[in-house]
Design a protein around this motif. Structure first.
Motif, PDB file in Angstrom:
ATOM      1  N   THR A 116      25.246 116.147   9.424  1.00 22.95           N
ATOM      2  CA  THR A 116      26.623 116.578   9.271  1.00 22.95           C
ATOM      3  C   THR A 116      26.782 117.023   7.826  1.00 22.95           C
ATOM      4  OG1 THR A 116      27.414 115.027  10.953  1.00 22.95           O
ATOM      5  CG2 THR A 116      29.044 115.858   9.388  1.00 22.95           C
ATOM      6  N   LEU A 117      27.368 118.211   7.612  1.00 22.33           N
ATOM      7  CA  LEU A 117      27.452 118.802   6.283  1.00 22.33           C
ATOM      8  C   LEU A 117      28.888 118.728   5.782  1.00 22.33           C
ATOM      9  CD1 LEU A 117      25.262 121.959   7.007  1.00 22.33           C
ATOM     10  CD2 LEU A 117      24.540 119.633   6.452  1.00 22.33           C
ATOM     11  N   LEU A 118      29.045 118.461   4.475  1.00 20.47           N
ATOM     12  CA  LEU A 118      30.374 118.241   3.925  1.00 20.47           C
ATOM     13  C   LEU A 118      30.558 118.909   2.572  1.00 20.47           C
ATOM     14  CD1 LEU A 118      29.204 115.022   4.833  1.00 20.47           C
ATOM     15  CD2 LEU A 118      31.650 115.024   5.296  1.00 20.47           C
ATOM     16  N   TRP A 119      31.802 119.279   2.301  1.00 17.78           N
ATOM     17  CA  TRP A 119      32.201 119.748   0.970  1.00 17.78           C
ATOM     18  C   TRP A 119      32.905 118.623   0.238  1.00 17.78           C
ATOM     19  CZ3 TRP A 119      36.853 119.699  -1.518  1.00 17.78           C
ATOM     20  CH2 TRP A 119      36.933 120.397  -2.730  1.00 17.78           C
ATOM     21  N   PHE A 120      32.529 118.463  -1.049  1.00 19.52           N
ATOM     22  CA  PHE A 120      33.251 117.590  -1.959  1.00 19.52           C
ATOM     23  C   PHE A 120      33.400 118.314  -3.292  1.00 19.52           C
ATOM     24  CE2 PHE A 120      31.686 114.334   0.977  1.00 19.52           C
ATOM     25  CZ  PHE A 120      32.828 113.566   1.147  1.00 19.52           C
ATOM     26  N   PRO A 121      34.395 117.963  -4.096  1.00 16.76           N
ATOM     27  CA  PRO A 121      34.581 118.622  -5.388  1.00 16.76           C
ATOM     28  C   PRO A 121      33.336 118.509  -6.260  1.00 16.76           C
ATOM     29  CG  PRO A 121      36.464 117.221  -4.869  1.00 16.76           C
ATOM     30  CD  PRO A 121      35.406 116.923  -3.851  1.00 16.76           C
ATOM     31  N   GLU A 122      33.115 119.544  -7.065  1.00 17.58           N
ATOM     32  CA  GLU A 122      31.906 119.599  -7.887  1.00 17.58           C
ATOM     33  C   GLU A 122      31.775 118.393  -8.808  1.00 17.58           C
ATOM     34  OE1 GLU A 122      29.642 122.775 -10.873  1.00 17.58           O
ATOM     35  OE2 GLU A 122      31.510 123.316  -9.853  1.00 17.58           O
ATOM     36  N   GLU A 123      32.882 117.936  -9.368  1.00 18.24           N
ATOM     37  CA  GLU A 123      32.811 116.809 -10.305  1.00 18.24           C
ATOM     38  C   GLU A 123      32.385 115.513  -9.608  1.00 18.24           C
ATOM     39  OE1 GLU A 123      37.204 117.479  -9.184  1.00 18.24           O
ATOM     40  OE2 GLU A 123      35.446 118.704  -9.714  1.00 18.24           O
ATOM     41  N   ALA A 124      32.579 115.437  -8.279  1.00 23.63           N
ATOM     42  CA  ALA A 124      32.185 114.235  -7.549  1.00 23.63           C
ATOM     43  C   ALA A 124      30.699 114.217  -7.230  1.00 23.63           C
ATOM     44  CB  ALA A 124      32.983 114.129  -6.249  1.00 23.63           C
ATOM     45  N   LEU A 125      30.077 115.408  -7.125  1.00 19.93           N
ATOM     46  CA  LEU A 125      28.671 115.475  -6.728  1.00 19.93           C
ATOM     47  C   LEU A 125      27.773 114.732  -7.717  1.00 19.93           C
ATOM     48  CD1 LEU A 125      28.372 119.187  -5.514  1.00 19.93           C
ATOM     49  CD2 LEU A 125      28.944 117.144  -4.178  1.00 19.93           C
ATOM     50  N   ASP A 126      28.089 114.820  -9.014  1.00 22.65           N
ATOM     51  CA  ASP A 126      27.265 114.156 -10.026  1.00 22.65           C
ATOM     52  C   ASP A 126      27.369 112.637  -9.956  1.00 22.65           C
ATOM     53  OD1 ASP A 126      26.162 116.437 -11.152  1.00 22.65           O
ATOM     54  OD2 ASP A 126      27.849 116.738 -12.511  1.00 22.65           O
ATOM     55  N   LYS A 127      28.386 112.115  -9.272  1.00 23.64           N
ATOM     56  CA  LYS A 127      28.555 110.667  -9.153  1.00 23.64           C
ATOM     57  C   LYS A 127      27.917 110.103  -7.886  1.00 23.64           C
ATOM     58  CE  LYS A 127      33.063 110.896 -11.478  1.00 23.64           C
ATOM     59  NZ  LYS A 127      34.511 110.603 -11.339  1.00 23.64           N
ATOM     60  N   MET A 128      27.517 110.990  -6.980  1.00 22.72           N
ATOM     61  CA  MET A 128      27.010 110.555  -5.679  1.00 22.72           C
ATOM     62  C   MET A 128      25.512 110.278  -5.718  1.00 22.72           C
ATOM     63  SD  MET A 128      28.987 113.140  -3.080  1.00 22.72           S
ATOM     64  CE  MET A 128      30.758 113.040  -2.841  1.00 22.72           C
ATOM     65  N   LEU A 129      25.082 109.409  -4.788  1.00 21.44           N
ATOM     66  CA  LEU A 129      23.670 109.086  -4.626  1.00 21.44           C
ATOM     67  C   LEU A 129      23.312 109.117  -3.145  1.00 21.44           C
ATOM     68  CD1 LEU A 129      23.342 105.913  -6.905  1.00 21.44           C
ATOM     69  CD2 LEU A 129      22.511 108.217  -7.444  1.00 21.44           C
ATOM     70  N   PRO A 130      22.054 109.466  -2.805  1.00 15.96           N
ATOM     71  CA  PRO A 130      21.620 109.248  -1.420  1.00 15.96           C
ATOM     72  C   PRO A 130      21.858 107.797  -1.037  1.00 15.96           C
ATOM     73  CG  PRO A 130      20.014 110.580  -2.586  1.00 15.96           C
ATOM     74  CD  PRO A 130      21.005 110.122  -3.624  1.00 15.96           C
ATOM     75  N   GLY A 131      22.399 107.602   0.139  1.00 14.47           N
ATOM     76  CA  GLY A 131      22.742 106.259   0.601  1.00 14.47           C
ATOM     77  C   GLY A 131      24.220 105.949   0.499  1.00 14.47           C
ATOM     78  N   ASP A 132      24.968 106.665  -0.352  1.00 19.02           N
ATOM     79  CA  ASP A 132      26.417 106.469  -0.407  1.00 19.02           C
ATOM     80  C   ASP A 132      27.018 106.758   0.967  1.00 19.02           C
ATOM     81  OD1 ASP A 132      26.277 105.852  -3.067  1.00 19.02           O
ATOM     82  OD2 ASP A 132      27.185 107.717  -3.785  1.00 19.02           O
ATOM     83  N   ARG A 133      27.986 105.947   1.358  1.00 19.12           N
ATOM     84  CA  ARG A 133      28.578 106.070   2.696  1.00 19.12           C
ATOM     85  C   ARG A 133      29.838 106.941   2.686  1.00 19.12           C
ATOM     86  NH1 ARG A 133      29.397 100.258   4.963  1.00 19.12           N
ATOM     87  NH2 ARG A 133      30.141  99.916   2.827  1.00 19.12           N
ATOM     88  N   ILE A 134      30.009 107.664   3.777  1.00 17.03           N
ATOM     89  CA  ILE A 134      31.134 108.586   3.915  1.00 17.03           C
ATOM     90  C   ILE A 134      31.805 108.344   5.260  1.00 17.03           C
ATOM     91  CG2 ILE A 134      31.821 111.014   4.065  1.00 17.03           C
ATOM     92  CD1 ILE A 134      29.338 111.638   2.315  1.00 17.03           C
ATOM     93  N   LEU A 135      33.131 108.264   5.247  1.00 15.51           N
ATOM     94  CA  LEU A 135      33.935 108.068   6.451  1.00 15.51           C
ATOM     95  C   LEU A 135      34.613 109.380   6.816  1.00 15.51           C
ATOM     96  CD1 LEU A 135      35.252 105.972   8.477  1.00 15.51           C
ATOM     97  CD2 LEU A 135      37.145 105.851   6.825  1.00 15.51           C
ATOM     98  N   ILE A 136      34.562 109.734   8.096  1.00 13.62           N
ATOM     99  CA  ILE A 136      35.222 110.948   8.597  1.00 13.62           C
ATOM    100  C   ILE A 136      36.279 110.547   9.612  1.00 13.62           C
ATOM    101  CG2 ILE A 136      34.913 113.071   9.949  1.00 13.62           C
ATOM    102  CD1 ILE A 136      32.068 113.207   8.850  1.00 13.62           C
TER     103      ILE A 136
END
Length: 288
Positions: A116-136
């Motif tokens: 599943t592919l998602l958009w998030f703001p650019e400033e948030a991408l640098d804070k993310m890590l593989p394994g972080d959980r996302i709720l839809i």
């Protein structure tokens, strides 16, 4: 004319997964290109920092790259529910890690790897890590149009549908599209058993044909018309059928592959009319 639907009867339900680390396929490190060469290229998964909605799908050196964030559920059955119930345009929220609380939305699905592919703001991408959980907040499956019961909607948030500028023209549903793709250019993914999940690919080995059809500047997030393509109960050719899809991943080097298209609308009858509009893109509709 107001286009009425059944959204007031739909169920909103939670689905969740985690950012999936990039993977290498079973063929090994090197990928064989359609011209007989091979190489090592970025591909599926992870957090892609410099590939975004609205960018041209041919501009970067890559293969099957997914813009933004790629998400998967470790449990296969739960991942099946994630890719089947989530809809393009659905709201998403990071619920763990340093980007916790950041809001985004679903941009598409990638079959085979079942992302599943998602958009998030650019400033948030640098804070993310593989394994972080996302709720839809999954909402949209079961959606139908009152005046066009023959048109099957296959994974689109009703709020996105509202932004797409749909109208009725000569008894057909008129949909603004960035491009029209003839059926003979659709490749990998043909014959899939469901059009409600995953994607299938525009073949791009014949560059002259892409230019002739006006498909040489496709962008991530473009809304496109697939001519004579039936995606109601699988993916295949049918004269007079038409489908609407969203471009979800990059061009590919493998024979029979190319930019992936997740379908959101399909009809076996010629009841969908594509109206060319350069602004028919998720980036425009979602205001990013």
């Amino acid at each position: 004319m107001t286009i009425c639907d059944n959204r007031d009867r739909l169920v909103a339900i939670s689905v969740m997964g985690q950012i999936h680390h990039p993977t290498i396929g079973h063929s090994g490190t090197f990928k064989l290109c359609h011209d007989g060469t091979s190489g090592v290229l970025p591909s599926v998964g992870g957090i892609t920092y410099n590939v975004k909605l609205g960018d041209c799908v041919y501009d970067k050196i890559c293969d099957h790259v997914e813009p933004g964030v790629s998400m998967k559920n470790p449990d296969p059955k739960e991942n099946d529910a994630l890719v089947m119930l989530a809809c393009i345009g659905n709201k998403a929220r990071v619920v763990s890690g340093d980007a916790k609380g950041t809001a985004g939305f679903v941009t598409g699905f990638h079959g085979g790897i079942e992302h599943t592919l998602l958009w998030f703001p650019e400033e948030a991408l640098d804070k993310m890590l593989p394994g972080d959980r996302i709720l839809i907040r999954a909402y949209g499956q079961g959606l139908s149009l009152d005046d066009f019961p023959e048109i099957m909607l296959t994974g689109v948030d009703p709020a996105l549908l509202d932004r797409m500028g749909l109208s009725v023209l000569n008894g057909k549903l008129a949909v603004p599209v960035a491009a029209k793709i003839p059926a003979h250019l659709m490749g990998a993914g043909q014959g899939m058993g469901s059009g409600h999940t995953g994607d299938y690919d525009l073949m791009t080995a014949d560059r002259a044909e892409l230019v002739r059809c006006g498909l040489d500047r496709l962008r991530y997030g473009d809304i496109v018309l697939l001519e004579n393509c039936d995606n109601t109960y699988g993916r295949g050719y049918l004269t007079g059928a038409s489908s609407i899809g969203v471009v979800v991943h990059s061009d590919c080097t493998i024979m029979g592959h190319g930019p992936g298209i997740s379908t959101i609308m399909s009809c076996k009858k010629p009841l969908i009319e594509g109206i060319l509009n350069p602004h028919a893109n998720l980036a425009d509709y979602m205001g990013i």
